[in-house]
Design an enzyme around this catalytic site. Structure first.
Site, short mmCIF file in Angstrom:
data_model
loop_
_atom_site.label_atom_id
_atom_site.label_comp_id
_atom_site.label_asym_id
_atom_site.label_seq_id
_atom_site.Cartn_x
_atom_site.Cartn_y
_atom_site.Cartn_z
N ASP A 30 -61.04 6.56 19.40
CA ASP A 30 -60.58 7.88 18.98
C ASP A 30 -59.80 8.51 20.12
O ASP A 30 -60.13 8.34 21.29
CB ASP A 30 -61.77 8.76 18.60
N SER A 31 -58.75 9.23 19.78
CA SER A 31 -57.91 9.94 20.73
C SER A 31 -57.39 8.98 21.81
O SER A 31 -56.74 7.99 21.48
CB SER A 31 -58.70 11.11 21.34
#
Length: 864
Positions: free
Chosen positions: A437-438
């Site tokens: 994520d990210s």
């Protein structure tokens, strides 16, 4: 009188029915661009309703000659004028936005997001205007309150109008369907096309208007904490003062907005790291084990830095060297999470459950500069339980101490280690799925590019959540969303990308002469992880285990001496060398293993420590210059940073014979709390001479000395209280601010109008390992099936949409889903927000498809 009461009741009921005609904010981004049969958007009626309501209220308050009455009249008239200005701009964007979607089944792009934001603002303003209409004749109607609310709505709509002007410019820079300009255009050029955007209105009374209601309270709390935290960070306060001053940001939205925007524009990367590392505090670390799914295995494995031999798809053996860039050879920590113990799994020999066929290879987010696998454990535990496969999460090194490409090299090195150690992780390795994520999503995508370049076995699937895949400062509509994002403010995002992608421009240099000359502490304070220090909080290296008390620190080790001698930071979250052994060392969730050096070596370490950094130092613990006195000068005092009382006593025994000092002249003081340690043969603290009232003959100098000593005593007392509170909360003392921090502090409460383009004074290379979007098409064609999950209000939305479009054009199997009303990083709120938890469950469903594609529904139009 009775008739008047009935009339007001009927008016209230009719107003309530009118309010029900439109939904509460936020507006849906998926349906905001729909058109009715007559070609008029359904939302047009919403804008007309707001305009009519404003006109009605303006007419009512125009005869009111009080100050608040006239301000309400002007506020409603201004809001009505802004509607006239904004409608044609947003209507044009609304008509063209669907051309930029991935497909009709997955509507989502930056243009569509901004239309939904403007619609949400109109809904928010309409709801407020109708509240005024309903209660304006009431006896307890608060004009002063609604004046500020209406004026903030007007400022909000005006700022969104400026953003819409920028969107018009972006539409002219790229052909239909392209979210990134095809020609070279700089952000400075974009922001010069219109007025400066007023960011303050996004963080005041209207904060969070574009998000779902269940997120608004959390986002408001985070903003208050950020503002209060800045007080402690820049004003040499403590946790108590942070909580105390945070109250003013709770009751004064305008002051909070000013503080947050100025923090975003002025704060250093170390402030960003320090704030985000609050999620690594001892209290927060206990949350997953209390509220999330129970797992049988949750431990740290340290991969030793040694060459690995792996086999390519062509049956050739290649040697992969451990990463050395920026911070040299370091052990690499990975977290192993599994809901079941399995045969062969490291440290779990008693299990009879066979290895799993799959394994999830995970990289956490944090803007490349903060957080760890521990802070993302809230959803990883749930994933492990629902997927029933081991999860291997990488604790890669963090910028600015370890900028690009250090983190990528470590992720690639960890993958190579996994290929040789499936049994240790508890899997057969039949299916490997990447997830991130990210910033972690960027790393797994870049790692896949590197894997394909070297000919190794590629993963069987890839799951990306709100991924920044084009780490370059190309203007796009979604990236303008960070101007109003409470989680990822514009300045924070820019500084994170600077620190990782352009370290020479981020103001950090390990070997800079200034860092050596301006070091303000005997111990270095540049590392920024939970296992060491984050630039603000000094955190015990034993945080992975149970804290033993305020004096529970580790002994001075060779790594401490090396860091002190070099005055530079090491790895972001490496433990000291006495916790890393030659083979992969294991640490359970609540146990820290390690060996203590023999007594003779320990004494030698301490001797070296004192000789190099204390007895021969020309500065005190605060970095102030000292006038060196001869060793036999009884008045000379040496401040020693010690770890435990036993060590301090041992230090005094060891060095009284070596240095001609009096018995009470070697004073051992805790560097964190300035508290003196008891000597071995005394029940009192080793202290200064008692205070005495000076005579007139002694002059004013001695009086000043007394004042100074009283001040020092008060400082020591406050430090002791601060350390006790730090022990309770799992954090530690706040360091004294630097001159740069003091300069920043002067800007935090000022009302500054500054263009965001000032953050873009640097460039980033177009490197496929940094920005997977720019990878060669031949490599992208070999990508495994990809699933992308993002949100409409994510500044990285356009990266995800354009990357998915590119893979689809190349014939890859790819799918993308965009969620409504959630912020960037919503997975970290999965335990607190129902919608975020539903998003986490959707992640699990998509990863299940990647683990078993044969059982998944047939893909259509290149979608899973």
């Amino acid at each position: 009188m009775r008739l008047k009461f009935i009339t007001r009741g009927v008016r209230f009921a009719s107003s309530t029915l009118k309010i029900m005609e439109f939904s509460d904010p936020p507006a849906s981004a998926s349906y905001c661009c729909a058109e009715s049969n007559d070609g008029i958007p359904p939302t047009f009626a919403m804008y007309e309703a707001l305009k009519d309501s404003c006109q009605n209220n303006a007419t009512f308050f125009k005869p009111d000659d009080t100050e608040n009455g006239q301000r309400l009249y002007q506020g409603f008239m201004t809001l009505s004028d802004h509607i006239e200005t904004v409608w044609p701009l947003v209507d044009h964007v609304r008509k063209v936005a669907p051309q930029y979607d991935f497909d009709t089944k997955s509507p989502g792009n930056g243009y569509r997001s901004f239309v939904s934001v403007v619609d949400s603002c109109v809904l928010y303003s309409l709801k407020l205007s109708r509240q005024v209409s309903t209660g304006r004749e009431a006896l307890l109607f608060r004009k002063s309150h609604f004046v500020k609310e209406i004026e903030s709505c007007g400022q909000l709509l005006a700022s969104l109008g400026t953003c819409l002007h920028h969107l018009q410019t972006l539409l002219g820079w790229a052909p239909p369907g392209e979210l990134f300009p095809t020609e070279h255009h700089t952000p400075e050029e974009l922001f010069s096309q219109a007025d400066t955007i007023n960011q303050y209105c996004f963080y005041g009374r209207c904060l969070g208007f574009q998000f779902i209601p269940s997120m608004r309270g959390i986002l408001k709390g985070i903003s208050i904490c950020m503002a209060g935290f800045s007080e402690a960070y820049y004003c040499h306060g403590n946790v108590i003062s942070s909580v105390w001053t945070g109250g003013q940001y709770l009751i004064n939205p305008e002051l909070r907005a000013r503080r947050i925007v100025n923090i975003s524009q002025s704060a250093s990367i170390e402030f960003c790291k320090a704030f985000w590392f609050l999620a690594e505090s001892e209290i927060m670390k206990r949350v997953p084990s209390l509220m999330s799914s129970t797992v049988a295995v949750n431990k740290i494995i340290t991969i030793p830095p040694e060459p690995l031999t792996v086999t390519t798809l062509e049956d050739k053996e290649i040697t992969v060297l451990p990463p050395t860039v920026h911070i040299g050879l370091q052990g690499l920590n990975i977290r192993l999470i599994s809901v079941n113990k399995r045969v062969g799994m490291a440290g779990e020999s008693s299990s009879s459950l066979p290895p799993s066929d799959g394994v999830l290879f995970h990289c956490h987010g944090g803007g490349f500069v903060a957080q760890s696998s521990k802070s993302h454990e809230t959803y990883l535990r749930d994933w492990a339980a629902k997927l029933n496969v081991p999860i291997m999460s990488i604790d890669y090194s963090l910028a600015p101490q370890a900028p690009f490409p250090r983190a990528l090299e470590e992720v690639y090195y960890a993958y190579c280690w996994l290929l040789n150690n499936f049994k240790t992780v508890g899997t057969t390795g039949k299916r490997i799925v990447f997830a991130g994520d990210s910033a972690g999503a960027n790393l797994v995508a870049a790692c896949t590019v590197k894997i394909l370049s070297t000919g190794l076995r590629k993963p069987d699937g890839m799951f990306l959540a709100y991924a920044p895949l084009n780490v370059n400062f190309v203007p796009s509509p979604a990236r303008l969303l960070c101007l109003m994002d409470p989680i990822l403010p514009f300045g924070f995002m820019m500084r994170c990308l600077k620190a990782y992608a352009s370290p020479n421009m981020s103001g950090y240099s390990k070997d800079s002469k200034d860092d050596k000359e301006n070091n303000q502490s005997v111990l270095p304070n540049t590392t920024s992880t939970p296992s060491d220090t984050n630039g603000f909080l000094k955190v015990s290296q034993s945080q992975e285990g149970i804290s033993e008390g305020p004096s529970s620190f580790e002994e001075v080790s060779p790594s401490d001496l090396a860091e002190l001698q070099a005055h530079k930071s090491g790895s972001e979250r490496r433990k000291s060398s006495d916790t890393t052994i030659s083979a992969a060392s294991l640490q359970s969730e609540h146990t820290v293993t390690g060996t203590t050096p023999p007594e003779d070596k320990s004494q030698q370490y301490v001797t070296d420590f004192l000789e190099r950094y204390v007895l021969d130092s020309d500065t005190d613990s605060e970095g102030r210059k000292l006038n060196k006195a001869p060793n036999n000068d009884v008045s000379q005092r040496y401040w020693i940073c010690i770890r435990t009382r036993a060590q301090s006593r041992r230090l005094m025994r060891m060095h009284r014979a070596s240095y001609p000092l009096g018995r009470d002249d070697l004073k051992c003081v805790c560097h964190v709390c300035n508290r003196e340690i008891e000597s071995e043969n005394s029940s009192t603290l080793v202290a200064e001479k008692p205070l005495t009232v000076p005579t007139e003959e002694e002059g004013p100098d001695n009086r000043m000395k007394i004042k100074t000593r009283i001040s020092e005593a008060a400082t020591g007392f406050m430090g002791a209280m601060q350390t006790r509170l730090a022990y309770i909360t799992g954090s530690s003392a706040i360091v004294r601010p630097t001159q740069e921090d003091l300069a920043v502090r002067t800007n935090l409460d000022a009302l500054i109008a500054r263009s965001p383009s000032e953050e873009f004074i640097f460039s980033v290379p177009r490197d496929p390992y940094l920005s997977p979007y720019w990878a060669d098409d031949e490599l992208l064609k070999m990508f495994p099936p990809v699933r992308i999950l993002t949100v409409h209000l994510d500044p990285c939305l356009d990266d995800c949409v354009m990357f998915a479009k590119k893979l689809k054009t190349l014939g890859n199997v790819v799918g993308i889903e965009v969620l409504e009303g959630l912020p960037h990083g919503f997975l970290n709120f999965s335990l607190m927000v129902k919608e975020a938890n539903e998003g986490s469950k959707l992640c699990v469903e998509r990863m299940k498809q990647l683990f078993d594609l044969d059982a998944a529904p047939a893909a259509a139009d290149n979608q899973l």
